[in-house]
Write a protein that holds these residues in place. Structure first.
Motif, PDB file in Angstrom:
ATOM      1  N   SER A 115       0.819  -1.203   0.000  1.00 46.43           N
ATOM      2  CA  SER A 115       0.000   0.000   0.000  1.00 46.43           C
ATOM      3  C   SER A 115       0.857   1.260   0.000  1.00 46.43           C
ATOM      4  O   SER A 115       0.522   2.255  -0.657  1.00 46.43           O
ATOM      5  CB  SER A 115      -0.946  -0.004   1.213  1.00 46.43           C
ATOM      6  OG  SER A 115      -1.834   1.081   1.172  1.00 46.43           O
ATOM      7  N   ASN A 120      -1.453   6.707  -3.098  1.00 43.52           N
ATOM      8  CA  ASN A 120      -2.875   7.061  -3.081  1.00 43.52           C
ATOM      9  C   ASN A 120      -3.592   6.694  -4.363  1.00 43.52           C
ATOM     10  O   ASN A 120      -4.808   6.473  -4.369  1.00 43.52           O
ATOM     11  CB  ASN A 120      -3.030   8.561  -2.827  1.00 43.52           C
ATOM     12  CG  ASN A 120      -2.610   8.954  -1.424  1.00 43.52           C
ATOM     13  OD1 ASN A 120      -2.709   8.162  -0.493  1.00 43.52           O
ATOM     14  ND2 ASN A 120      -2.124  10.182  -1.266  1.00 43.52           N
ATOM     15  N   GLN A 153      -2.148   5.898   6.925  1.00 44.35           N
ATOM     16  CA  GLN A 153      -2.899   6.092   5.691  1.00 44.35           C
ATOM     17  C   GLN A 153      -2.794   4.860   4.793  1.00 44.35           C
ATOM     18  O   GLN A 153      -3.780   4.446   4.185  1.00 44.35           O
ATOM     19  CB  GLN A 153      -2.384   7.318   4.946  1.00 44.35           C
ATOM     20  CG  GLN A 153      -3.166   7.668   3.685  1.00 44.35           C
ATOM     21  CD  GLN A 153      -2.638   8.922   3.010  1.00 44.35           C
ATOM     22  OE1 GLN A 153      -1.521   9.353   3.250  1.00 44.35           O
ATOM     23  NE2 GLN A 153      -3.449   9.526   2.161  1.00 44.35           N
ATOM     24  N   LYS A 157      -5.995   2.195   3.567  1.00 41.18           N
ATOM     25  CA  LYS A 157      -6.307   2.005   2.153  1.00 41.18           C
ATOM     26  C   LYS A 157      -6.460   0.529   1.745  1.00 41.18           C
ATOM     27  O   LYS A 157      -6.986   0.231   0.687  1.00 41.18           O
ATOM     28  CB  LYS A 157      -5.215   2.629   1.271  1.00 41.18           C
ATOM     29  CG  LYS A 157      -5.265   4.154   1.185  1.00 41.18           C
ATOM     30  CD  LYS A 157      -4.140   4.675   0.322  1.00 41.18           C
ATOM     31  CE  LYS A 157      -4.276   4.260  -1.137  1.00 41.18           C
ATOM     32  NZ  LYS A 157      -3.665   2.983  -1.494  1.00 41.18           N
TER      33      LYS A 157
END
Length: 258
Positions: A115, A120, A153, A157
């Protein structure tokens, strides 16, 4: 399994435990001051404890409880964020914006690293067939706080799916992800990670069959990747090119599709 709360349960924990029980059609049992061992003895089942710091699994046949923690993934992630190259990411050529399907999620160590690598704009999906491990991974990835916003973060995800990976692959569209990844429990035990050892009794030991690899090759656009013991026969059995690492007891193997 049954769902309960920490011994000193607050209203929000009770609400969360009831919600979890309803979501999976599992019984919720009020703690009422009973110890976990007493609940095991009474209900003869695995216990899922909802606490303020996340879920704790108390398997009926094991004295040691299991909880989510990134363990070595934290060390690897911090190195990556400093610009160091992670062996997994280097081996499978994972880059920003790519998609990664982890067919053997466990406690999500490799999916967290993936990830970070895809960023993103990328996608990471983790498949876990064992309900206990699925609950731990899903809750942990959604709530664990590492102290590093980039790592947190990356964990948020990861999309977690409770299903056996063969069924998932059969239902997936052709060429729908860049990389399909397998990290089955080694047939020869070499991993000294406390995280791996803690889940060994819960992990599914389903072997990687020719049918699974065939589906993985259909679903993957770029490559299928296997992590296994360096002596494993799976590499040659399924046509993986084994990437040998002199200092490691496990190797990666790839099937290149493009």
């Amino acid at each position: 399994m049954i769902i309960t709360t920490a011994r000193r349960s607050q209203s929000e924990l009770v609400s969360r435990a009831n919600k979890l029980a309803n979501s999976f059609d599992l019984p919720y049992i009020e703690r009422n001051g009973f110890s976990i061992e007493a609940l095991k003895e009474r209900y003869k089942d695995d216990i899922v404890v909802v606490g303020k710091d996340g879920l704790i699994i108390a398997p009926i046949k094991k004295e040691t409880n299991i909880f989510f923690h990134p363990n070595l993934a934290m060390v690897r992630a911090k190195r990556m964020l400093k610009g160091e190259v992670d062996p997994l990411i280097q081996a499978i050529k994972l880059k920003e914006g790519m998609s990664f399907l982890d067919c053997t999620l466990g406690l999500a160590s490799d999916s967290i690293i993936a990830s970070i690598a895809v960023g993103n704009s990328g996608l990471v999906i983790g498949i876990e067939g064992n309900l206990l491990l699925y609950l731990l991974a899903k809750d942990g990835l959604a709530s664990f706080t590492s102290g590093n916003k980039n790592i947190d973060q990356a964990m948020r995800k990861v999309q977690v799916v409770h299903q056996d990976h063969y069924s998932f692959l059969q239902q997936a569209a052709s060429d729908s992800v860049d990389v399909v990844y397998f990290d089955p429990m080694f047939q020869a035990s070499i991993d000294t990670s406390s995280g791996i050892n803690s889940i060994r009794g819960q992990a599914l030991f389903t072997d990687i069959s020719a049918e699974v690899i065939s589906e993985a090759k259909r679903v993957a656009k770029k490559r299928v990747v296997l992590k296994d013991h360096w002596k494993s026969k799976r590499f040659t059995q399924h046509g993986f090119m084994q990437l040998k690492r002199k200092t490691s007891l496990f190797h990666y193997g790839t099937i290149e599709l493009t």
